[in-house]
Design a protein around this motif. Structure first.
Motif, PDB file in Angstrom:
ATOM      1  N   ASP A   4      47.642  44.906  46.889  1.00 17.38           N
ATOM      2  CA  ASP A   4      48.696  45.903  46.709  1.00 17.38           C
ATOM      3  C   ASP A   4      50.023  45.297  46.285  1.00 17.38           C
ATOM      4  O   ASP A   4      50.868  45.982  45.733  1.00 17.38           O
ATOM      5  N   THR A   5      50.254  44.036  46.591  1.00 15.30           N
ATOM      6  CA  THR A   5      51.534  43.405  46.296  1.00 15.30           C
ATOM      7  C   THR A   5      51.341  42.290  45.269  1.00 15.30           C
ATOM      8  O   THR A   5      50.220  41.806  45.077  1.00 15.30           O
ATOM      9  N   PRO A   6      52.431  41.872  44.611  1.00 15.62           N
ATOM     10  CA  PRO A   6      52.313  40.745  43.663  1.00 15.62           C
ATOM     11  C   PRO A   6      51.677  39.516  44.308  1.00 15.62           C
ATOM     12  O   PRO A   6      50.853  38.837  43.682  1.00 15.62           O
ATOM     13  N   ALA A   7      52.045  39.226  45.552  1.00 14.50           N
ATOM     14  CA  ALA A   7      51.469  38.060  46.230  1.00 14.50           C
ATOM     15  C   ALA A   7      49.965  38.225  46.423  1.00 14.50           C
ATOM     16  O   ALA A   7      49.202  37.262  46.276  1.00 14.50           O
ATOM     17  N   ASP A   8      49.542  39.450  46.761  1.00 11.71           N
ATOM     18  CA  ASP A   8      48.103  39.712  46.917  1.00 11.71           C
ATOM     19  C   ASP A   8      47.371  39.467  45.606  1.00 11.71           C
ATOM     20  O   ASP A   8      46.273  38.897  45.588  1.00 11.71           O
ATOM     21  N   GLU A  14      43.915  33.389  42.156  1.00  7.56           N
ATOM     22  CA  GLU A  14      43.565  32.015  42.534  1.00  7.56           C
ATOM     23  C   GLU A  14      42.127  31.939  43.054  1.00  7.56           C
ATOM     24  O   GLU A  14      41.400  30.978  42.769  1.00  7.56           O
ATOM     25  N   ARG A  15      41.708  32.953  43.812  1.00  6.68           N
ATOM     26  CA  ARG A  15      40.329  32.982  44.300  1.00  6.68           C
ATOM     27  C   ARG A  15      39.342  33.077  43.143  1.00  6.68           C
ATOM     28  O   ARG A  15      38.313  32.387  43.117  1.00  6.68           O
ATOM     29  N   LEU A  16      39.668  33.918  42.166  1.00  9.47           N
ATOM     30  CA  LEU A  16      38.789  34.075  41.004  1.00  9.47           C
ATOM     31  C   LEU A  16      38.716  32.795  40.177  1.00  9.47           C
ATOM     32  O   LEU A  16      37.659  32.452  39.641  1.00  9.47           O
ATOM     33  N   LEU A  17      39.817  32.086  40.072  1.00 10.06           N
ATOM     34  CA  LEU A  17      39.819  30.818  39.348  1.00 10.06           C
ATOM     35  C   LEU A  17      38.929  29.790  40.047  1.00 10.06           C
ATOM     36  O   LEU A  17      38.208  29.028  39.392  1.00 10.06           O
ATOM     37  N   ARG A  18      38.952  29.788  41.373  1.00  8.42           N
ATOM     38  CA  ARG A  18      38.071  28.884  42.118  1.00  8.42           C
ATOM     39  C   ARG A  18      36.603  29.271  41.919  1.00  8.42           C
ATOM     40  O   ARG A  18      35.725  28.412  41.763  1.00  8.42           O
ATOM     41  N   THR A  19      36.351  30.583  41.903  1.00  8.61           N
ATOM     42  CA  THR A  19      34.981  31.055  41.692  1.00  8.61           C
ATOM     43  C   THR A  19      34.502  30.689  40.295  1.00  8.61           C
ATOM     44  O   THR A  19      33.336  30.318  40.099  1.00  8.61           O
ATOM     45  N   TYR A  23      31.161  28.732  39.260  1.00  2.00           N
ATOM     46  CA  TYR A  23      30.127  29.329  38.410  1.00  2.00           C
ATOM     47  C   TYR A  23      30.568  29.263  36.950  1.00  2.00           C
ATOM     48  O   TYR A  23      31.000  30.259  36.370  1.00  2.00           O
ATOM     49  N   PRO A  24      30.502  28.095  36.334  1.00  4.84           N
ATOM     50  CA  PRO A  24      31.001  27.947  34.960  1.00  4.84           C
ATOM     51  C   PRO A  24      30.285  28.843  33.958  1.00  4.84           C
ATOM     52  O   PRO A  24      30.865  29.208  32.937  1.00  4.84           O
ATOM     53  N   GLU A  25      29.029  29.233  34.248  1.00  4.54           N
ATOM     54  CA  GLU A  25      28.322  30.111  33.323  1.00  4.54           C
ATOM     55  C   GLU A  25      28.929  31.520  33.296  1.00  4.54           C
ATOM     56  O   GLU A  25      28.693  32.288  32.372  1.00  4.54           O
ATOM     57  N   ASP A  26      29.723  31.844  34.308  1.00  2.75           N
ATOM     58  CA  ASP A  26      30.361  33.160  34.381  1.00  2.75           C
ATOM     59  C   ASP A  26      31.875  33.063  34.238  1.00  2.75           C
ATOM     60  O   ASP A  26      32.599  33.962  34.668  1.00  2.75           O
ATOM     61  N   HIS A  27      32.347  31.982  33.641  1.00  2.00           N
ATOM     62  CA  HIS A  27      33.798  31.771  33.623  1.00  2.00           C
ATOM     63  C   HIS A  27      34.531  32.858  32.852  1.00  2.00           C
ATOM     64  O   HIS A  27      35.647  33.235  33.210  1.00  2.00           O
ATOM     65  N   GLU A  28      33.918  33.399  31.798  1.00 10.44           N
ATOM     66  CA  GLU A  28      34.641  34.379  30.975  1.00 10.44           C
ATOM     67  C   GLU A  28      35.008  35.641  31.754  1.00 10.44           C
ATOM     68  O   GLU A  28      36.191  36.000  31.825  1.00 10.44           O
ATOM     69  N   PRO A  29      34.053  36.368  32.348  1.00  8.71           N
ATOM     70  CA  PRO A  29      34.453  37.573  33.093  1.00  8.71           C
ATOM     71  C   PRO A  29      35.337  37.268  34.285  1.00  8.71           C
ATOM     72  O   PRO A  29      36.239  38.061  34.612  1.00  8.71           O
ATOM     73  N   LEU A  30      35.120  36.126  34.931  1.00  5.25           N
ATOM     74  CA  LEU A  30      35.933  35.795  36.098  1.00  5.25           C
ATOM     75  C   LEU A  30      37.376  35.467  35.695  1.00  5.25           C
ATOM     76  O   LEU A  30      38.329  35.883  36.366  1.00  5.25           O
ATOM     77  N   LEU A  31      37.555  34.748  34.593  1.00  5.10           N
ATOM     78  CA  LEU A  31      38.911  34.442  34.122  1.00  5.10           C
ATOM     79  C   LEU A  31      39.614  35.703  33.619  1.00  5.10           C
ATOM     80  O   LEU A  31      40.833  35.842  33.762  1.00  5.10           O
ATOM     81  N   ALA A  35      43.140  36.945  34.984  1.00  9.37           N
ATOM     82  CA  ALA A  35      44.285  37.248  34.118  1.00  9.37           C
ATOM     83  C   ALA A  35      44.836  38.636  34.414  1.00  9.37           C
ATOM     84  O   ALA A  35      46.057  38.851  34.422  1.00  9.37           O
ATOM     85  N   ALA A  36      43.936  39.596  34.676  1.00 12.67           N
ATOM     86  CA  ALA A  36      44.394  40.953  35.002  1.00 12.67           C
ATOM     87  C   ALA A  36      45.228  40.949  36.280  1.00 12.67           C
ATOM     88  O   ALA A  36      46.266  41.626  36.364  1.00 12.67           O
ATOM     89  N   HIS A  37      44.801  40.182  37.278  1.00 17.09           N
ATOM     90  CA  HIS A  37      45.585  40.106  38.525  1.00 17.09           C
ATOM     91  C   HIS A  37      46.922  39.414  38.303  1.00 17.09           C
ATOM     92  O   HIS A  37      47.935  39.803  38.903  1.00 17.09           O
ATOM     93  N   LEU A  38      46.948  38.417  37.438  1.00 15.35           N
ATOM     94  CA  LEU A  38      48.217  37.757  37.133  1.00 15.35           C
ATOM     95  C   LEU A  38      49.182  38.724  36.450  1.00 15.35           C
ATOM     96  O   LEU A  38      50.390  38.707  36.720  1.00 15.35           O
ATOM     97  N   GLU A  39      48.652  39.563  35.570  1.00 11.73           N
ATOM     98  CA  GLU A  39      49.508  40.573  34.944  1.00 11.73           C
ATOM     99  C   GLU A  39      50.092  41.503  36.000  1.00 11.73           C
ATOM    100  O   GLU A  39      51.277  41.838  35.971  1.00 11.73           O
ATOM    101  N   LEU A  40      49.238  41.954  36.927  1.00 10.59           N
ATOM    102  CA  LEU A  40      49.703  42.856  37.978  1.00 10.59           C
ATOM    103  C   LEU A  40      50.698  42.169  38.911  1.00 10.59           C
ATOM    104  O   LEU A  40      51.558  42.826  39.516  1.00 10.59           O
ATOM    105  N   ALA A  41      50.584  40.848  39.001  1.00 11.26           N
ATOM    106  CA  ALA A  41      51.543  40.092  39.820  1.00 11.26           C
ATOM    107  C   ALA A  41      52.858  39.860  39.084  1.00 11.26           C
ATOM    108  O   ALA A  41      53.811  39.329  39.667  1.00 11.26           O
TER     109      ALA A  41
END
Length: 339
Positions: A4-8, A14-19, A23-31, A35-41
Motif C-alpha cells: 500500500d505504501t511506497p516502502a511496501d 526487492e523480493r522479486l529481484l531476489r526471486t 529462477y533465471p529462466e523466469d527473469h523476464e516476468p519477475l523483473l 519494475a511495476a512496483h518500483l513505478e508505484l514506489a
C-alpha cells in the motif's frame, strides 16, 4: 496483503529481484513485476533501468517491455523518447493486445485523445476482424478503452462500441458502459445534489467491483502441458503418474477438453503452462514432497502461471497450436469437437 505504501512496493520489488536471481529462466516476468512496483514506489528511474536491462537481454516480449518503458519515461519527463518508442511499437503492429493497450492508455492519459483512439482502433482492426464472434479475454479491454476514448471525443456509437457494451453488460449489469464513461461524471464530484452524489457513488462501486475482479486473478487459470519428451522422462522416473497421463495423445486431448469446459462455465483468462521435469522436481523439493505425488501437479501449474509462464488460450486467430505441432490451432486441437 497487497503493498500500500511506497516502502511496501520497494520491498516487494526487492523480493522479486531476489526471486529472479533464484529462477533465471523466469527473469523476464519477475523483473517486469519488480519494475511495476518500483513505478508505484515513485522510483521511475530505477524502473527504467530494469526495462533497459530486459531489452538488452533479448527478451521474449520486447514490444511489451518497450510499451511499459514508454509509459514510464513519459511520466518522468522523457516525452520525446517515449514518443519514439510508441511510434516504433505502432509500426511493428504487435499481435499481442497488451502493448497496444499500454500505448493507447499512455496517449490517453496525456490528453492525446485522437492518437489514443487511432491506436485502439488499429489494434482492434488487427486483432479482432469484423464478424469475429468470440472476443478473447485479453482483447476485451481494448474494446472498453476505445469506447471510453470515443465518449471523451464525443463520437457516436459504432459496432465496436455496441460490442463493448454487450461484453460489459454480461459481466455487470448494474451500470452501463456509457454511464461509466460519461465525460460529465467529473462534474458530479463537485455537486451538492445528494441524488447526483449517490449516483456517482453507485458508478464508482461498479468500477471498483470490476477492478477487484481483475485483481483477484492477476494470472491465468492455467492447465499443465507436458511436451512429449518431458512426459516420457517424467513417467520413466515416476511411473506412479501414469494414471494421470496414460498417453501423450490423451494428455493433449485432456488439456483442450479441460480448457473448453472451463470456458463454457464462464471462466475467463485461461492459459497453458509448459512443464519440465527439472523444474517440477525443484518445485516438489520446495514443497518437501515427492514428485510422484499427483496432488502437486495443479499447484505446480499455478506456480508457473504466477511466475508469468502461462500462454493465453485459445491462441490468437491464425496462430500455431499450443501443442507444439507447428500446425495452425484451427487445423489442430482448435478443430476438434468445436462447441
Amino acid at each position: 496483503m497487497r503493498p500500500d505504501t511506497p516502502a511496501d512496493h520497494t520491498t516487494e520489488a526487492e523480493r522479486l529481484l531476489r526471486t529472479a536471481a533464484q529462477y533465471p529462466e523466469d527473469h523476464e516476468p519477475l523483473l517486469l513485476q519488480a519494475a511495476a512496483h518500483l513505478e508505484l514506489a515513485g522510483d521511475r528511474e530505477q524502473a527504467s533501468t530494469l526495462y533497459d536491462r530486459l531489452l538488452a537481454a533479448d527478451p521474449e516480449h520486447p514490444l511489451l517491455i518497450k510499451a511499459l518503458q514508454a509509459a514510464n519515461l513519459w511520466e518522468y519527463g522523457h516525452e520525446a523518447e517515449a514518443r519514439a518508442l510508441i511510434t516504433g511499437i505502432r509500426t511493428s503492429a504487435p499481435a499481442d493486445p497488451a502493448p497496444w493497450e499500454i500505448v493507447a492508455e499512455t496517449l490517453e492519459s496525456h490528453d492525446e485523445l485522437e492518437a489514443s483512439h487511432d491506436c485502439f482502433t488499429a489494434a482492434l482492426t488487427l486483432l479482432l476482424p469484423p464478424g469475429e464472434d468470440e472476443v478473447p479475454y485479453a482483447t476485451q479491454s481494448l474494446l472498453t478503452g476505445r469506447h471510453r476514448v470515443r465518449r471523451l471525443l464525443g463520437l457516436p456509437h459504432d459496432e465496436r462500441d455496441a460490442l463493448a457494451d454487450t461484453i460489459h453488460t454480461s459481466h455487470t449489469a448494474d451500470i452501463s458502459l456509457d454511464e461509466l464513461h460519461d465525460p460529465k461524471r467529473l462534474w458530479a464530484l463537485g455537486s451538492e445534489n445528494p441524488a447526483e452524489l449517490k449516483a456517482e457513488i453507485a458508478r464508482l462501486r461498479s468500477e471498483l467491483g470490476s477492478y477487484r475482479s481483475a485483481l483477484s486473478r492477476p494470472f491465468p487459470v492455467a492447465v499443465l502441458h507436458w511436451p512429449e519428451d518431458e512426459l516420457n522422462e517424467l513417467l520413466a522416473a515416476y511411473p506412479e503418474l501414469e494414471s494421470e497421463y496414460p498417453t501423450q495423445t490423451a494428455h493433449l486431448t485432456d488439456i483442450e477438453a479441460s480448457l473448453r469446459d472451463l470456458s463454457s462455465t464462464g471462466t475467463e483468462n485461461l492459459g497453458i503452462v509448459t512443464a519440465t521435469v527439472p523444474s517440477y522436481e525443484a518445485f516438489a523439493a520446495s514443497e518437501q514432497s515427492s514428485p510422484a505425488n499427483a496432488d502437486l501437479l495443479p499447484q505446480y501449474a499455478t506456480t508457473l502461471a504466477a511466475r508469468g509462464r502461462a500462454v493465453a488460450w485459445p491462441p490468437a486467430k491464425g496462430a500455431a497450436c499450443w501443442c507444439g505441432s507447428g500446425a495452425a490451432y484451427r487445423d489442430c486441437h482448435g478443430g476438434l469437437n468445436q462447441p
